[in-house]
Write a protein that holds these residues in place. Structure first.
Motif, mmCIF file in Angstrom:
data_model
loop_
_atom_site.group_PDB
_atom_site.id
_atom_site.type_symbol
_atom_site.label_atom_id
_atom_site.label_comp_id
_atom_site.label_asym_id
_atom_site.label_seq_id
_atom_site.Cartn_x
_atom_site.Cartn_y
_atom_site.Cartn_z
ATOM 1 N N SER A 145 0.125 5.770 -5.140
ATOM 2 C CA SER A 145 -0.611 5.731 -3.859
ATOM 3 C C SER A 145 -1.620 4.596 -3.847
ATOM 4 O O SER A 145 -2.788 4.784 -3.478
ATOM 5 C CB SER A 145 -1.312 7.077 -3.624
ATOM 6 O OG SER A 145 -0.390 8.133 -3.616
ATOM 7 N N LEU A 146 -1.169 3.432 -4.223
ATOM 8 C CA LEU A 146 -2.072 2.291 -4.337
ATOM 9 C C LEU A 146 -2.639 1.876 -2.993
ATOM 10 O O LEU A 146 -1.975 1.980 -1.950
ATOM 11 C CB LEU A 146 -1.348 1.110 -4.987
ATOM 12 C CG LEU A 146 -1.214 1.226 -6.509
ATOM 13 C CD1 LEU A 146 -0.122 0.318 -7.029
ATOM 14 C CD2 LEU A 146 -2.535 0.917 -7.180
ATOM 15 N N LYS A 147 -3.877 1.416 -3.034
ATOM 16 C CA LYS A 147 -4.596 0.988 -1.849
ATOM 17 C C LYS A 147 -4.999 -0.479 -2.002
ATOM 18 O O LYS A 147 -5.164 -0.953 -3.140
ATOM 19 C CB LYS A 147 -5.847 1.840 -1.660
ATOM 20 C CG LYS A 147 -5.583 3.333 -1.596
ATOM 21 C CD LYS A 147 -6.880 4.118 -1.483
ATOM 22 C CE LYS A 147 -6.597 5.623 -1.434
ATOM 23 N NZ LYS A 147 -7.845 6.412 -1.260
ATOM 24 N N ALA A 152 0.844 -1.199 0.000
ATOM 25 C CA ALA A 152 0.000 0.000 0.000
ATOM 26 C C ALA A 152 0.881 1.252 0.000
ATOM 27 O O ALA A 152 1.895 1.305 0.701
ATOM 28 C CB ALA A 152 -0.914 -0.004 1.218
ATOM 29 N N GLY A 153 0.478 2.209 -0.815
ATOM 30 C CA GLY A 153 1.259 3.430 -0.970
ATOM 31 C C GLY A 153 2.256 3.368 -2.111
ATOM 32 O O GLY A 153 2.829 4.400 -2.492
ATOM 33 N N GLY A 154 2.461 2.184 -2.656
ATOM 34 C CA GLY A 154 3.407 2.012 -3.745
ATOM 35 C C GLY A 154 2.822 2.358 -5.091
ATOM 36 O O GLY A 154 1.678 2.828 -5.206
ATOM 37 N N SER A 155 3.619 2.102 -6.144
ATOM 38 C CA SER A 155 3.238 2.452 -7.508
ATOM 39 C C SER A 155 3.479 1.284 -8.452
ATOM 40 O O SER A 155 4.349 0.447 -8.214
ATOM 41 C CB SER A 155 4.060 3.649 -8.002
ATOM 42 O OG SER A 155 3.818 4.798 -7.220
ATOM 43 N N LEU A 156 2.681 1.247 -9.499
ATOM 44 C CA LEU A 156 2.866 0.321 -10.609
ATOM 45 C C LEU A 156 2.511 1.047 -11.899
ATOM 46 O O LEU A 156 1.682 1.961 -11.885
ATOM 47 C CB LEU A 156 1.962 -0.902 -10.478
ATOM 48 C CG LEU A 156 2.365 -2.017 -9.504
ATOM 49 C CD1 LEU A 156 1.255 -3.062 -9.448
ATOM 50 C CD2 LEU A 156 3.674 -2.651 -9.905
ATOM 51 N N ARG A 157 3.134 0.604 -12.975
ATOM 52 C CA ARG A 157 2.790 1.150 -14.296
ATOM 53 C C ARG A 157 2.378 -0.011 -15.189
ATOM 54 O O ARG A 157 3.180 -0.904 -15.457
ATOM 55 C CB ARG A 157 3.964 1.888 -14.919
ATOM 56 C CG ARG A 157 3.598 2.634 -16.194
ATOM 57 C CD ARG A 157 4.834 3.131 -16.898
ATOM 58 N NE ARG A 157 4.531 4.108 -17.942
ATOM 59 C CZ ARG A 157 5.232 4.243 -19.052
ATOM 60 N NH1 ARG A 157 6.285 3.460 -19.263
ATOM 61 N NH2 ARG A 157 4.901 5.158 -19.949
#
Length: 123
Positions: free
Chosen positions: A84-86, A14-19
């Motif tokens: 800001s992934l949840k 959580a809070g990370g990023s992906l593309r």
């Protein structure tokens, strides 16, 4: 004749990023809208983001300000930058492309879907 393939999914905290990336290939004259959908277990598939050929965008309210959709028309590719992934973003993400094909004097308009890529956000 047309193949759509997503890539870039994975496991993130959580809070990370992906593309995510999605490329369309095959007998393509042009592509109109390109869209990202997602489907979580036990839920209906929902539209996450869409982008037109000219770059106009539309987003699901829950992802506004966190996700950004973009495209490279020369590569027939659409991207989804997710920040800001949840945990609630956990789902299989699918893209589709509204493809225009030309066969002689005939024109064809179809929507093609990819197989999906899993995004898992841990808390």
């Amino acid at each position: 004749q047309v193949h759509v393939a997503e890539s870039g999914g994975g496991l993130v905290q959580a809070g990370g990023s992906l593309r995510l990336s999605c490329a369309a290939s095959g007998s393509i004259f042009s592509i109109n809208a390109m869209e990202w959908y997602r489907q979580a277990p036990g839920k209906q598939r929902e539209l996450v983001a869409a982008i037109t050929t000219g770059g106009s965008t539309n987003y699901l309210d829950f992802v506004k300000g966190r996700f950004t959709i973009s495209r490279d028309n020369a590569k027939n590719t659409v991207y989804l930058q997710m920040n800001s992934l949840k945990p609630e973003d956990t789902a299989v993400y699918y893209c589709n492309a509204d493809v225009v094909r030309r066969d002689g004097s005939s024109w064809y308009y179809n929507t093609y879907w990819g197989q999906g890529t899993q995004v898992t956000v841990s808390s």
